[in-house]
Design a protein around this motif. Structure first.
Motif, short mmCIF file in Angstrom:
data_model
loop_
_atom_site.label_atom_id
_atom_site.label_comp_id
_atom_site.label_asym_id
_atom_site.label_seq_id
_atom_site.Cartn_x
_atom_site.Cartn_y
_atom_site.Cartn_z
N ARG A 120 0.80 -1.23 -0.17
CA ARG A 120 0.05 -0.03 0.08
C ARG A 120 0.98 1.36 0.15
O ARG A 120 0.25 2.35 -0.38
CB ARG A 120 -0.85 0.02 1.25
N LYS A 121 2.10 1.15 0.50
CA LYS A 121 2.87 2.29 0.40
C LYS A 121 3.81 2.48 -0.78
O LYS A 121 4.64 3.10 -0.66
CB LYS A 121 3.89 2.29 1.81
N GLY A 122 3.98 1.47 -1.48
CA GLY A 122 4.27 1.49 -2.98
C GLY A 122 5.62 0.65 -2.76
O GLY A 122 6.51 0.94 -3.93
N TRP A 123 5.75 -0.17 -2.14
CA TRP A 123 7.01 -1.05 -2.12
C TRP A 123 6.95 -2.26 -2.98
O TRP A 123 5.72 -3.02 -2.73
CB TRP A 123 7.44 -1.25 -0.68
N SER A 124 7.77 -2.49 -3.87
CA SER A 124 7.86 -3.75 -4.41
C SER A 124 8.14 -4.85 -3.55
O SER A 124 9.18 -4.79 -2.77
CB SER A 124 8.75 -3.90 -5.65
N ILE A 125 7.53 -6.01 -3.22
CA ILE A 125 7.96 -7.13 -2.05
C ILE A 125 8.09 -8.52 -2.76
O ILE A 125 7.64 -8.94 -3.66
CB ILE A 125 6.58 -7.17 -1.23
N TYR A 126 9.44 -8.93 -2.40
CA TYR A 126 9.57 -10.65 -2.63
C TYR A 126 9.53 -11.33 -1.39
O TYR A 126 10.26 -11.19 -0.45
CB TYR A 126 10.78 -10.66 -3.24
N VAL A 127 8.54 -12.21 -1.30
CA VAL A 127 8.21 -13.16 0.01
C VAL A 127 8.94 -14.55 -0.44
O VAL A 127 8.31 -14.91 -1.31
CB VAL A 127 6.95 -12.90 0.44
N SER A 128 9.78 -15.20 0.48
CA SER A 128 10.21 -16.28 0.27
C SER A 128 9.81 -17.58 1.36
O SER A 128 9.38 -17.12 2.42
CB SER A 128 11.77 -16.17 0.13
N ASP A 129 9.84 -18.68 0.72
CA ASP A 129 10.01 -19.78 1.46
C ASP A 129 11.32 -20.63 1.58
O ASP A 129 11.75 -20.75 0.44
CB ASP A 129 8.85 -20.83 1.24
N ALA A 130 12.11 -20.29 2.63
CA ALA A 130 13.49 -20.72 2.62
C ALA A 130 13.62 -22.17 2.26
O ALA A 130 12.86 -22.83 2.34
CB ALA A 130 14.13 -20.23 3.76
N VAL A 131 15.10 -22.67 2.05
CA VAL A 131 15.17 -23.95 1.93
C VAL A 131 14.51 -24.86 3.09
O VAL A 131 14.44 -24.30 4.08
CB VAL A 131 16.83 -24.17 1.83
N GLU A 132 14.14 -26.08 2.65
CA GLU A 132 13.36 -26.86 3.64
C GLU A 132 12.23 -26.37 4.17
O GLU A 132 11.73 -26.87 5.11
CB GLU A 132 14.21 -27.51 4.74
N ARG A 133 11.65 -25.48 3.70
CA ARG A 133 10.26 -24.68 4.22
C ARG A 133 9.25 -24.66 3.07
O ARG A 133 9.39 -24.50 2.12
CB ARG A 133 10.63 -23.53 4.58
N GLY A 134 8.11 -24.76 3.49
CA GLY A 134 6.91 -24.67 2.56
C GLY A 134 7.23 -25.17 1.20
O GLY A 134 7.37 -26.27 0.90
N ARG A 135 6.83 -24.38 0.30
CA ARG A 135 6.83 -24.63 -1.07
C ARG A 135 8.23 -24.73 -1.81
O ARG A 135 8.54 -25.20 -2.98
CB ARG A 135 6.03 -23.59 -1.91
N ALA A 136 9.28 -24.67 -0.87
CA ALA A 136 10.73 -24.90 -1.29
C ALA A 136 10.77 -26.52 -1.50
O ALA A 136 11.70 -26.95 -2.18
CB ALA A 136 11.71 -24.10 -0.45
N GLY A 137 10.26 -27.27 -0.33
CA GLY A 137 10.35 -28.51 -0.36
C GLY A 137 11.34 -29.09 0.28
O GLY A 137 12.33 -28.45 0.99
N TRP A 138 11.24 -30.43 0.97
CA TRP A 138 12.22 -31.09 1.64
C TRP A 138 13.16 -31.78 0.73
O TRP A 138 13.12 -31.92 -0.33
CB TRP A 138 11.45 -32.21 2.51
N ALA A 139 13.80 -32.66 1.60
CA ALA A 139 15.07 -33.56 1.03
C ALA A 139 15.17 -34.60 1.78
O ALA A 139 14.87 -34.60 2.95
CB ALA A 139 16.36 -32.85 0.68
N GLN A 140 15.63 -35.99 1.24
CA GLN A 140 15.90 -37.02 2.25
C GLN A 140 16.95 -36.79 3.28
O GLN A 140 17.56 -36.02 3.24
CB GLN A 140 16.34 -38.50 1.47
N TYR A 141 16.38 -37.28 4.22
CA TYR A 141 17.62 -37.32 5.66
C TYR A 141 17.60 -38.64 6.16
O TYR A 141 16.87 -39.75 6.03
CB TYR A 141 17.02 -36.36 6.64
N PRO A 142 18.94 -39.17 6.55
CA PRO A 142 20.15 -38.32 6.42
C PRO A 142 20.89 -38.16 5.41
O PRO A 142 22.04 -37.70 5.29
CB PRO A 142 20.95 -39.08 7.80
N ASP A 143 20.36 -38.75 4.08
CA ASP A 143 21.17 -38.95 2.79
C ASP A 143 21.47 -37.49 2.60
O ASP A 143 22.70 -37.34 1.72
CB ASP A 143 20.35 -39.60 1.84
#
Length: 348
Positions: A120-143
Motif C-alpha cells: 500500500r505504500k508502494g514497495w515492491s515485495i519478494y516473499v520467500s519460503d527458504a530451503v526446507e520450508r513450505g513450497r521450497a520442499g524437503w529432501a531425504q535425511y540423513p542422505d
C-alpha cells in the motif's frame, strides 16, 4: 528482477489484489505478480532398494527406484509489484525458524499483514519460503539433510516468542492463557498461528544462505527485511553481496554476521527493531545484546546502524512475532519512516 509479460492490449495493466478484510481498505493495484524457484543443486543417491507400492487405495502398484539424481535445496519466492511504485528498491521478506513466508501475508486473526501494508505504500515485495520450508520442499535425511527435522509443540512458541507469561502460560482454552501484561499478540488467533509452523532442520544453514544469495543475484539491488533465525542469513548475505544490498532491516535477529567482516556493511544503512518484554525473558537479553554488539561493530567500521526498542518510543506489548501483533501497522509505520528518512523512497 524477473521479466514481466504483459497480456493486456494496453501498454500497462493493473492486477487487483483484494484485501483479507472485506471493505476495510481500497483494493491494491499491482502491475504484476508471480513466483519462481531459485538456487538448489543436484544430488545423486545410490545403493537404495527398489520399492513397489500403490499410490492410491486399491491402485495398481508401481515400482519406484530411489537411486538417481534429485533436485534439492532450492528456495521459493513470490513477488508483488505495485502499479504505483514509490520505493527505490524492492524489499525481500525473509522469515524465521520453523516458519514460511506466510508470516508476512496476513495475521492469525485475519488482519492485513506486512505484505499488504508495504504494498500500500508502494514497495515492491519478494516473499520467500527458504530451503526446507513450505513450497521450497524437503529432501531425504540423513542422505541429504544430515539431521532429523525439529517439530514444535503447540505450546512451545507461546512462551518462547514472548506471548505468554512463563513456561506454563499456555492453555488450549484462550480464556485460561496467561498473557504477558499488555500483550499485543492476537490471542484468539493463536491456533491459526501454530498452523503455520513447519518442520525445520538445524543442519541446512549453508544451503539456505546459498539460496538467499541466488535470490539476491536474481533480484537485487534491494533491501532485505529479515526476522529471527534469518538474522545470520541477512547479515552474511549482505557481507557477501555488499554492492547489491542497499539496506538491512533486522526484526529481532537471533543470529548475526561475521564480526571480522563488519566493515563490509559500512555502506549499508541498517535498522534493528526489538519488541517488548525482553528484559524479563530468560533468553532474549543475551540475544538482543549479541545483535546490538554486532551493530556496534558496524558503527566502529564507519557504518550507520539504528536500534529501535519499541517500548522506548511508546509502542508497547509487542511479541517476537511483531508482524502479526495487533499493532503490526504501527510497527510497519516505524520501518517505513526509517526507509524514507534514509533515502530509500523514489525522488519525485
Amino acid at each position: 528482477m524477473p521479466k514481466i509479460h504483459r497480456f493486456a492490449l494496453v501498454a500497462a495493466f493493473a492486477v487487483t489484489l483484494l484485501t483479507g478484510t472485506a471493505g476495510a481498505e481500497e483494493p491494491i493495484s499491482l502491475r504484476a505478480m508471480g513466483s519462481f524457484h531459485v538456487g538448489g543443486r543436484l544430488v545423486e543417491l545410490t545403493g537404495k532398494p527398489v520399492k513397489e507400492m500403490a499410490l492410491t487405495p486399491g491402485g495398481v502398484p508401481a515400482k519406484f527406484d530411489p537411486n538417481g539424481t534429485y533436485q534439492v535445496e532450492q528456495m521459493y519466492v513470490q513477488y508483488f509489484l505495485p502499479a504505483q511504485e514509490t520505493g527505490a528498491y524492492p524489499i525481500l521478506f525473509w522469515h524465521g525458524g520453523g516458519m514460511t513466508g506466510v508470516n508476512y501475508e496476513t495475521t492469525p486473526d485475519g488482519r492485513e499483514g506486512w505484505l499488504n501494508l508495504f504494498l500500500r505504500k508502494g514497495w515492491s515485495i519478494y516473499v520467500s519460503d527458504a530451503v526446507e520450508r513450505g513450497r521450497a520442499g524437503w529432501a531425504q535425511y540423513p542422505d541429504i539433510f544430515k539431521s532429523e527435522p525439529l517439530f514444535l509443540t503447540t505450546s512451545n512458541p507461546f512462551s518462547r516468542f514472548r506471548i505468554g507469561d512463563g513456561p506454563d502460560s499456555y492453555d488450549p482454552d484462550p480464556a485460561k492463557r496467561k498473557l504477558l501484561p499488555g500483550s499485543q499478540f492476537p490471542n484468539d488467533g493463536y491456533e491459526n498461528f501454530t498452523k503455520q509452523i513447519v518442520p525445520r532442520w538445524t543442519t541446512t544453514d549453508d544451503a539456505t544462505l546459498a539460496a538467499y544469495l541466488a535470490e539476491i543475484d536474481k533480484v537485487c539491488p534491494c533491501i532485505i527485511l529479515f526476522h529471527s533465525q534469518a538474522g545470520q542469513f541477512g547479515f552474511k548475505a549482505a557481507q557477501a553481496r555488499p554492492d547489491k544490498v542497499k539496506g538491512l532491516i533486522a526484526i529481532e535477529p537471533a543470529g548475526i554476521g561475521d564480526p571480522a567482516q563488519a566493515e563490509r556493511l559500512k555502506a549499508i544503512p541498517t535498522l534493528m527493531v526489538y519488541g517488548d518484554f525482553i528484559a524479563q525473558d530468560s533468553r532474549w537479553p543475551k540475544i538482543r545484546a549479541t545483535g546490538v554488539a554486532f551493530g556496534d561493530n558496524i558503527r566502529k567500521a564507519g557504518g550507520h546502524v539504528d536500534v529501535v526498542d519499541l517500548p522506548a518510543i511508546g509502542i508497547k506489548g509487542n511479541s517476537h512475532m511483531m508482524m502479526m501483533d495487533k499493532n503490526n501497522a504501527e510497527v510497519a509505520g516505524v520501518i517505513q519512516k526509517w526507509l524514507g528518512d534514509n533515502g530509500f523512497a523514489k525522488k519525485p
